[in-house]
Design an enzyme around this catalytic site. Sequence first.
Site, PDB file in Angstrom:
ATOM      1  N   LYS A 227       0.829  -1.212   0.000  1.00 27.30           N
ATOM      2  CA  LYS A 227       0.000   0.000   0.000  1.00 27.30           C
ATOM      3  C   LYS A 227       0.859   1.255   0.000  1.00 27.30           C
ATOM      4  O   LYS A 227       0.600   2.209  -0.742  1.00 27.30           O
ATOM      5  CB  LYS A 227      -0.932  -0.003   1.212  1.00 27.30           C
ATOM      6  CG  LYS A 227      -2.015  -1.051   1.142  1.00 27.30           C
ATOM      7  CD  LYS A 227      -2.823  -1.084   2.430  1.00 27.30           C
ATOM      8  CE  LYS A 227      -3.906  -2.134   2.398  1.00 27.30           C
ATOM      9  NZ  LYS A 227      -4.684  -2.171   3.656  1.00 27.30           N
TER      10      LYS A 227
ATOM     11  N   SER B  67      -0.608   0.947   6.001  1.00 20.97           N
ATOM     12  CA  SER B  67      -0.927   0.068   7.121  1.00 20.97           C
ATOM     13  C   SER B  67      -1.913  -1.003   6.692  1.00 20.97           C
ATOM     14  O   SER B  67      -2.709  -0.793   5.773  1.00 20.97           O
ATOM     15  CB  SER B  67      -1.514   0.896   8.270  1.00 20.97           C
ATOM     16  OG  SER B  67      -1.705   0.099   9.407  1.00 20.97           O
ATOM     17  N   ASP B  68      -1.842  -2.143   7.352  1.00 20.24           N
ATOM     18  CA  ASP B  68      -2.804  -3.201   7.114  1.00 20.24           C
ATOM     19  C   ASP B  68      -3.020  -3.949   8.424  1.00 20.24           C
ATOM     20  O   ASP B  68      -2.112  -4.021   9.259  1.00 20.24           O
ATOM     21  CB  ASP B  68      -2.326  -4.173   6.035  1.00 20.24           C
ATOM     22  CG  ASP B  68      -3.470  -5.007   5.485  1.00 20.24           C
ATOM     23  OD1 ASP B  68      -4.237  -4.473   4.662  1.00 20.24           O
ATOM     24  OD2 ASP B  68      -3.625  -6.172   5.895  1.00 20.24           O
ATOM     25  N   THR B  69      -4.212  -4.483   8.587  1.00 22.63           N
ATOM     26  CA  THR B  69      -4.570  -5.215   9.806  1.00 22.63           C
ATOM     27  C   THR B  69      -5.194  -6.544   9.421  1.00 22.63           C
ATOM     28  O   THR B  69      -6.027  -6.592   8.513  1.00 22.63           O
ATOM     29  CB  THR B  69      -5.575  -4.395  10.646  1.00 22.63           C
ATOM     30  OG1 THR B  69      -4.985  -3.148  10.987  1.00 22.63           O
ATOM     31  CG2 THR B  69      -5.966  -5.141  11.920  1.00 22.63           C
TER      32      THR B  69
ATOM     33  N   ALA C 248       0.418  -4.013  10.732  1.00 24.15           N
ATOM     34  CA  ALA C 248       1.744  -3.618  10.258  1.00 24.15           C
ATOM     35  C   ALA C 248       1.665  -2.188   9.737  1.00 24.15           C
ATOM     36  O   ALA C 248       0.637  -1.758   9.200  1.00 24.15           O
ATOM     37  CB  ALA C 248       2.224  -4.550   9.153  1.00 24.15           C
TER      38      ALA C 248
END
Length: 189
Positions: free
Chosen positions: A52, A68-70, A105
């Site tokens: 991203k 960011s990613d979850t 992250a």
Amino acid sequence: MRRVILASGSPRRKELMDTLGVQFTVVVSDIEEKIEKDLKPQDIVKSLAFQKAEAVFKANRDALVIGSDTIVVYQDKILGKPHSKQEAEEMIEMLKNEQHQVMTAVAFLSEQEQKVLCDVATVHFNDISKDEIDAYIETAEPYDKAGAYAIQGWAAKYIRGIEGNFYTIMGLPLDLVYTYLHKCSLMSK
């Protein structure tokens, strides 16, 4: 001062970034997420956050780009966003009276450095009745959330406890972001 860009269309991440008091712009990275096979969940979420940020950084090389990613992980299985009421019901049914991990992250990309950090929190759900699950999946809340729930929303009443950073569960560990921005002299002292 270097420009800061949040590479996310998430209203929650934007709201959380606002609390840091740093000026930033939002540029949504409309990428097709690519997940390599045989990666561990923590490596997958780090890769997604990097993808991203990288997509936005390519057109904004003078900025610090934050991606960011979850993900939600239950017994080594990644629970994504449900695509139907049945999927949402299955996910909540799986999580009730159990614990699972939420991994977020954050990728920081600039001309000077590329860094990806990850934080993990554990969420403990109470037992939830069938009627409660049915009522919850009738709300709009489960359908754009990994694991089919939002800890800061209606699902809060089903959470027995957490271990770790609440903001990791919400999708942006503020302490990691603040510390990194402070290190880069982008935060006031």
